[in-house]
Scaffold this motif. Sequence first.
Motif, PDB file in Angstrom:
ATOM      1  N   GLY A 130       0.810  -1.211   0.000  1.00 40.46           N
ATOM      2  CA  GLY A 130       0.000   0.000   0.000  1.00 40.46           C
ATOM      3  C   GLY A 130       0.846   1.264   0.000  1.00 40.46           C
ATOM      4  N   ILE A 131       1.942   1.246   0.764  1.00 38.20           N
ATOM      5  CA  ILE A 131       2.859   2.394   0.758  1.00 38.20           C
ATOM      6  C   ILE A 131       3.457   2.565  -0.636  1.00 38.20           C
ATOM      7  CG2 ILE A 131       5.028   3.304   1.670  1.00 38.20           C
ATOM      8  CD1 ILE A 131       4.366   1.942   4.325  1.00 38.20           C
ATOM      9  N   ALA A 132       3.821   1.433  -1.255  1.00 40.02           N
ATOM     10  CA  ALA A 132       4.347   1.507  -2.622  1.00 40.02           C
ATOM     11  C   ALA A 132       3.328   2.141  -3.557  1.00 40.02           C
ATOM     12  CB  ALA A 132       4.707   0.103  -3.116  1.00 40.02           C
ATOM     13  N   GLY A 133       2.070   1.719  -3.443  1.00 43.25           N
ATOM     14  CA  GLY A 133       1.030   2.278  -4.289  1.00 43.25           C
ATOM     15  C   GLY A 133       0.826   3.755  -4.058  1.00 43.25           C
ATOM     16  N   ALA A 134       0.904   4.172  -2.801  1.00 45.99           N
ATOM     17  CA  ALA A 134       0.739   5.593  -2.490  1.00 45.99           C
ATOM     18  C   ALA A 134       1.832   6.421  -3.159  1.00 45.99           C
ATOM     19  CB  ALA A 134       0.752   5.799  -0.976  1.00 45.99           C
ATOM     20  N   HIS A 135       3.072   5.955  -3.085  1.00 44.13           N
ATOM     21  CA  HIS A 135       4.163   6.669  -3.764  1.00 44.13           C
ATOM     22  C   HIS A 135       3.972   6.641  -5.282  1.00 44.13           C
ATOM     23  CE1 HIS A 135       6.682   7.710  -0.372  1.00 44.13           C
ATOM     24  NE2 HIS A 135       6.648   6.477   0.091  1.00 44.13           N
ATOM     25  N   TYR A 136       3.493   5.526  -5.788  1.00 38.75           N
ATOM     26  CA  TYR A 136       3.264   5.401  -7.228  1.00 38.75           C
ATOM     27  C   TYR A 136       2.263   6.454  -7.700  1.00 38.75           C
ATOM     28  CZ  TYR A 136       1.973   3.258 -11.707  1.00 38.75           C
ATOM     29  OH  TYR A 136       1.722   3.025 -13.042  1.00 38.75           O
ATOM     30  N   ASP A 143      10.670   5.579  -5.103  1.00 40.17           N
ATOM     31  CA  ASP A 143      10.199   5.183  -3.770  1.00 40.17           C
ATOM     32  C   ASP A 143       9.214   4.029  -3.877  1.00 40.17           C
ATOM     33  OD1 ASP A 143      11.695   7.082  -2.395  1.00 40.17           O
ATOM     34  OD2 ASP A 143      10.136   8.606  -2.544  1.00 40.17           O
ATOM     35  N   ALA A 144       8.367   4.064  -4.886  1.00 40.13           N
ATOM     36  CA  ALA A 144       7.399   2.981  -5.074  1.00 40.13           C
ATOM     37  C   ALA A 144       8.096   1.649  -5.304  1.00 40.13           C
ATOM     38  CB  ALA A 144       6.476   3.307  -6.248  1.00 40.13           C
ATOM     39  N   VAL A 145       9.158   1.662  -6.103  1.00 34.95           N
ATOM     40  CA  VAL A 145       9.928   0.438  -6.341  1.00 34.95           C
ATOM     41  C   VAL A 145      10.505  -0.099  -5.037  1.00 34.95           C
ATOM     42  CG1 VAL A 145      12.037  -0.480  -7.402  1.00 34.95           C
ATOM     43  CG2 VAL A 145      10.482   0.952  -8.749  1.00 34.95           C
ATOM     44  N   LYS A 146      11.067   0.778  -4.227  1.00 38.91           N
ATOM     45  CA  LYS A 146      11.679   0.360  -2.958  1.00 38.91           C
ATOM     46  C   LYS A 146      10.666  -0.335  -2.047  1.00 38.91           C
ATOM     47  CE  LYS A 146      12.205   3.215   0.447  1.00 38.91           C
ATOM     48  NZ  LYS A 146      12.647   4.335   1.328  1.00 38.91           N
ATOM     49  N   TRP A 147       9.499   0.275  -1.885  1.00 35.33           N
ATOM     50  CA  TRP A 147       8.500  -0.286  -0.979  1.00 35.33           C
ATOM     51  C   TRP A 147       7.847  -1.532  -1.564  1.00 35.33           C
ATOM     52  CZ3 TRP A 147       8.095   0.882   3.989  1.00 35.33           C
ATOM     53  CH2 TRP A 147       8.654   2.088   4.426  1.00 35.33           C
ATOM     54  N   ALA A 148       7.674  -1.568  -2.862  1.00 30.36           N
ATOM     55  CA  ALA A 148       7.101  -2.762  -3.483  1.00 30.36           C
ATOM     56  C   ALA A 148       8.053  -3.952  -3.323  1.00 30.36           C
ATOM     57  CB  ALA A 148       6.815  -2.509  -4.955  1.00 30.36           C
ATOM     58  N   ARG A 149       9.348  -3.703  -3.434  1.00 30.97           N
ATOM     59  CA  ARG A 149      10.314  -4.787  -3.217  1.00 30.97           C
ATOM     60  C   ARG A 149      10.208  -5.310  -1.784  1.00 30.97           C
ATOM     61  NH1 ARG A 149      13.479  -5.698  -7.447  1.00 30.97           N
ATOM     62  NH2 ARG A 149      14.163  -3.990  -8.832  1.00 30.97           N
ATOM     63  N   SER A 168       5.709   0.105 -11.198  1.00 25.77           N
ATOM     64  CA  SER A 168       6.644   1.137 -10.730  1.00 25.77           C
ATOM     65  C   SER A 168       7.950   1.091 -11.514  1.00 25.77           C
ATOM     66  CB  SER A 168       6.916   0.958  -9.232  1.00 25.77           C
ATOM     67  OG  SER A 168       5.723   1.065  -8.484  1.00 25.77           O
ATOM     68  N   LEU A 169       8.459  -0.115 -11.742  1.00 24.62           N
ATOM     69  CA  LEU A 169       9.688  -0.251 -12.528  1.00 24.62           C
ATOM     70  C   LEU A 169       9.483   0.293 -13.937  1.00 24.62           C
ATOM     71  CD1 LEU A 169      10.773  -3.831 -11.417  1.00 24.62           C
ATOM     72  CD2 LEU A 169      12.124  -1.744 -11.091  1.00 24.62           C
ATOM     73  N   ALA A 170       8.336  -0.029 -14.524  1.00 21.18           N
ATOM     74  CA  ALA A 170       8.071   0.446 -15.884  1.00 21.18           C
ATOM     75  C   ALA A 170       8.002   1.965 -15.937  1.00 21.18           C
ATOM     76  CB  ALA A 170       6.767  -0.165 -16.405  1.00 21.18           C
ATOM     77  N   GLN A 171       7.313   2.558 -14.970  1.00 18.92           N
ATOM     78  CA  GLN A 171       7.190   4.018 -14.949  1.00 18.92           C
ATOM     79  C   GLN A 171       8.511   4.693 -14.628  1.00 18.92           C
ATOM     80  OE1 GLN A 171       4.717   5.077 -16.394  1.00 18.92           O
ATOM     81  NE2 GLN A 171       2.800   5.087 -15.243  1.00 18.92           N
ATOM     82  N   ALA A 172       9.384   3.983 -13.936  1.00 23.79           N
ATOM     83  CA  ALA A 172      10.713   4.516 -13.625  1.00 23.79           C
ATOM     84  C   ALA A 172      11.683   4.333 -14.792  1.00 23.79           C
ATOM     85  CB  ALA A 172      11.271   3.846 -12.376  1.00 23.79           C
ATOM     86  N   GLY A 173      11.206   3.745 -15.885  1.00 26.26           N
ATOM     87  CA  GLY A 173      12.045   3.555 -17.059  1.00 26.26           C
ATOM     88  C   GLY A 173      12.840   2.268 -17.070  1.00 26.26           C
TER      89      GLY A 173
END
Length: 222
Positions: A130-136, A143-149, A168-173
């Motif tokens: 959920g934290i990952a999604g919030a950052h996303y 940040d989303a990648v970090k929390w999703a991991r 998140s990885l895709a959006q981060a390139g």
Amino acid sequence: MFSFVTISNGVFFGVQTPVQKTASKPGKKSANTGTFGSASEGVAAVNANARSLPALHMALGYLAFTNRETGEALHHFQTALDLNPNFAAAYGYVGLALQHDGQSDQAIGYFNQVIRMSPRDPLNAFFLGGIAGAHYFAGRYTDAVKWARQAVQSRHSIWAGHRMLCASLAQAGQIEDAKLVLAQLRQLQPNLSIRWIRQSIPWTAGPMEKVLEGLCKAGLTD
């Protein structure tokens, strides 16, 4: 005793209300096999106790959440907290309702609270996701990648964590890494598709499109 129960994502909510009985008419055998005279009486008894039962408000909140009724879900989750301020999971579900509606900064505060209150809770994998999604949804993809991991490491089988990590990885390139995560996710969930996500995940309209944008970049199709 009558129990109102719902089971969602491995979460159990149950409450009990006093037994009520109705007498059978003379010469006739009662067709009721439960402890209430009828189903409607059972529902009425549960509803009569709803305001004083935090667990029931959690169940009602979850039903509203899955129907994308954010305001109604928040009302019930918050009522559960008002009735029992130590109900750690309720903080997490407030966070999930806010996050799925794109209210990122508010959501993170509730997720942090539940993790502080119950650091070893088995539900924390969902709250880390959920934290990952919030950052996303706030556009903070690193940040989303970090929390999703962290969510995936906490519970590898959690589909939500893999979905958010992939998007998140895709959006981060990091497209190649996103494709690898998508492949892992397909092993866990062979029926994954855009259609399934639209039908099954209770993101509201804006967040839904934003997540699908990331997943499509990684190669998700119908």
